[in-house]
Motif scaffolding. Structure first.
Motif, PDB file in Angstrom:
ATOM      1  N   CYS A 112       0.833  -1.212   0.000  1.00  0.00           N
ATOM      2  CA  CYS A 112       0.000   0.000   0.000  1.00  0.00           C
ATOM      3  C   CYS A 112       0.865   1.260   0.000  1.00  0.00           C
ATOM      4  O   CYS A 112       0.527   2.253  -0.647  1.00  0.00           O
ATOM      5  N   ALA A 113       2.006   1.206   0.679  1.00  0.00           N
ATOM      6  CA  ALA A 113       2.926   2.351   0.699  1.00  0.00           C
ATOM      7  C   ALA A 113       3.513   2.585  -0.699  1.00  0.00           C
ATOM      8  O   ALA A 113       3.614   3.730  -1.152  1.00  0.00           O
ATOM      9  N   PHE A 114       3.870   1.511  -1.397  1.00  0.00           N
ATOM     10  CA  PHE A 114       4.381   1.657  -2.768  1.00  0.00           C
ATOM     11  C   PHE A 114       3.266   2.163  -3.688  1.00  0.00           C
ATOM     12  O   PHE A 114       3.506   2.993  -4.553  1.00  0.00           O
ATOM     13  N   GLN A 115       2.051   1.677  -3.492  1.00  0.00           N
ATOM     14  CA  GLN A 115       0.914   2.134  -4.292  1.00  0.00           C
ATOM     15  C   GLN A 115       0.732   3.653  -4.107  1.00  0.00           C
ATOM     16  O   GLN A 115       0.536   4.378  -5.068  1.00  0.00           O
ATOM     17  N   PRO A 124       2.500   7.735  -7.850  1.00  0.00           N
ATOM     18  CA  PRO A 124       2.500   8.978  -8.631  1.00  0.00           C
ATOM     19  C   PRO A 124       3.860   9.680  -8.627  1.00  0.00           C
ATOM     20  O   PRO A 124       4.346  10.104  -9.672  1.00  0.00           O
ATOM     21  N   GLN A 125       4.506   9.759  -7.447  1.00  0.00           N
ATOM     22  CA  GLN A 125       5.818  10.410  -7.384  1.00  0.00           C
ATOM     23  C   GLN A 125       6.881   9.580  -8.097  1.00  0.00           C
ATOM     24  O   GLN A 125       7.722  10.115  -8.806  1.00  0.00           O
ATOM     25  N   LEU A 126       6.848   8.254  -7.907  1.00  0.00           N
ATOM     26  CA  LEU A 126       7.805   7.382  -8.593  1.00  0.00           C
ATOM     27  C   LEU A 126       7.595   7.460 -10.100  1.00  0.00           C
ATOM     28  O   LEU A 126       8.548   7.540 -10.873  1.00  0.00           O
ATOM     29  N   HIS A 172       9.731   2.878   4.406  1.00  0.00           N
ATOM     30  CA  HIS A 172      10.585   2.318   3.351  1.00  0.00           C
ATOM     31  C   HIS A 172      10.295   2.918   1.973  1.00  0.00           C
ATOM     32  O   HIS A 172      11.224   3.287   1.250  1.00  0.00           O
ATOM     33  N   ALA A 173       9.025   3.033   1.605  1.00  0.00           N
ATOM     34  CA  ALA A 173       8.682   3.579   0.281  1.00  0.00           C
ATOM     35  C   ALA A 173       9.245   5.002   0.140  1.00  0.00           C
ATOM     36  O   ALA A 173       9.731   5.381  -0.932  1.00  0.00           O
ATOM     37  N   ALA A 174       9.219   5.774   1.228  1.00  0.00           N
ATOM     38  CA  ALA A 174       9.769   7.138   1.209  1.00  0.00           C
ATOM     39  C   ALA A 174      11.286   7.105   0.991  1.00  0.00           C
ATOM     40  O   ALA A 174      11.833   7.931   0.249  1.00  0.00           O
ATOM     41  N   VAL A 206      12.933   4.766  -0.608  1.00  0.00           N
ATOM     42  CA  VAL A 206      13.136   4.368  -2.008  1.00  0.00           C
ATOM     43  C   VAL A 206      12.920   5.578  -2.924  1.00  0.00           C
ATOM     44  O   VAL A 206      13.702   5.819  -3.847  1.00  0.00           O
ATOM     45  N   LEU A 207      11.887   6.348  -2.639  1.00  0.00           N
ATOM     46  CA  LEU A 207      11.600   7.549  -3.424  1.00  0.00           C
ATOM     47  C   LEU A 207      12.774   8.525  -3.361  1.00  0.00           C
ATOM     48  O   LEU A 207      13.196   9.072  -4.385  1.00  0.00           O
ATOM     49  N   LYS A 208      13.329   8.715  -2.179  1.00  0.00           N
ATOM     50  CA  LYS A 208      14.469   9.619  -1.986  1.00  0.00           C
ATOM     51  C   LYS A 208      15.659   9.148  -2.834  1.00  0.00           C
ATOM     52  O   LYS A 208      16.315   9.938  -3.501  1.00  0.00           O
ATOM     53  N   ALA A 209      15.951   7.850  -2.784  1.00  0.00           N
ATOM     54  CA  ALA A 209      17.067   7.293  -3.554  1.00  0.00           C
ATOM     55  C   ALA A 209      16.806   7.421  -5.055  1.00  0.00           C
ATOM     56  O   ALA A 209      17.712   7.690  -5.834  1.00  0.00           O
ATOM     57  N   ALA A 210      15.534   7.249  -5.453  1.00  0.00           N
ATOM     58  CA  ALA A 210      15.164   7.362  -6.869  1.00  0.00           C
ATOM     59  C   ALA A 210      15.361   8.805  -7.359  1.00  0.00           C
ATOM     60  O   ALA A 210      15.837   9.031  -8.471  1.00  0.00           O
ATOM     61  N   GLN A 211      15.032   9.757  -6.502  1.00  0.00           N
ATOM     62  CA  GLN A 211      15.220  11.164  -6.868  1.00  0.00           C
ATOM     63  C   GLN A 211      16.698  11.458  -7.047  1.00  0.00           C
ATOM     64  O   GLN A 211      17.070  12.234  -7.934  1.00  0.00           O
TER      65      GLN A 211
END
Length: 155
Positions: free
Chosen positions: A50-53, A57-59, A143-145, A147-152
């Motif tokens: 659910c966190a990844f879902q 949008p940001q990913l 965790h999803a946050a 991953v988002l930070k690393a992706a940015q």
């Protein structure tokens, strides 16, 4: 197999929810998140999915797709995806070749009993097909946050 950041992502092709098939070749030139979770529709796995879902949008804005992988049969994954309105592919690695290749099939221990299972892990794969970041023994909260930070940071 012991994967490190900078290694090429091991090849994979798996059936996924909504009649899809996912494979490494599909993502050539595109960054993506491949995360491994122990079992569909269990507390931690539901929270993580659910966190990844929520982060999709940001990913997506960063051009990243998310793929969840477990050894559950397709029927269980379809039910899980439907129950929580998960739109990203949940892939079934029923034979375990992909969990082995990514080093996420490990010996676990609960109440003194040893058994084999999936270690909750996430791999951020860059557009070059190389592993940009690895998270092992993932703690679901936040965790999803991360991953988002690393992706940015991938740019």
């Amino acid at each position: 197999m012991n994967l490190n950041e900078g290694d090429s992502a091991p090849d994979f092709t798996m059936p996924a929810t909504a009649g899809r098939k996912v494979s490494l070749a599909d993502y050539a030139g595109k960054p993506f998140v491949l995360y491994f979770y122990p079992k569909a529709d269990t507390t931690g796995c539901t929270k993580e999915a659910c966190a990844f879902q929520e982060a999709l949008p940001q990913l997506g804005h960063l051009g990243l797709d998310v793929i969840g992988v477990s050894r559950d049969p397709m029927k269980a994954l379809e039910k899980f995806a439907e129950k929580y309105s998960l739109t990203f592919p949940l892939a079934s690695d029923a034979e375990g070749a992909v969990t082995e290749a990514y080093g996420t099939w490990v010996e676990k221990s609960m109440y003194g009993r040893k058994y084999m299972g999936i270690e909750r892990s996430t791999f951020l794969v860059g557009p070059d097909g190389k592993i940009a970041k690895i998270w092992r023994k993932v703690s679901v909260t936040g965790h999803a946050a991360d991953v988002l930070k690393a992706a940015q940071a991938l740019g």
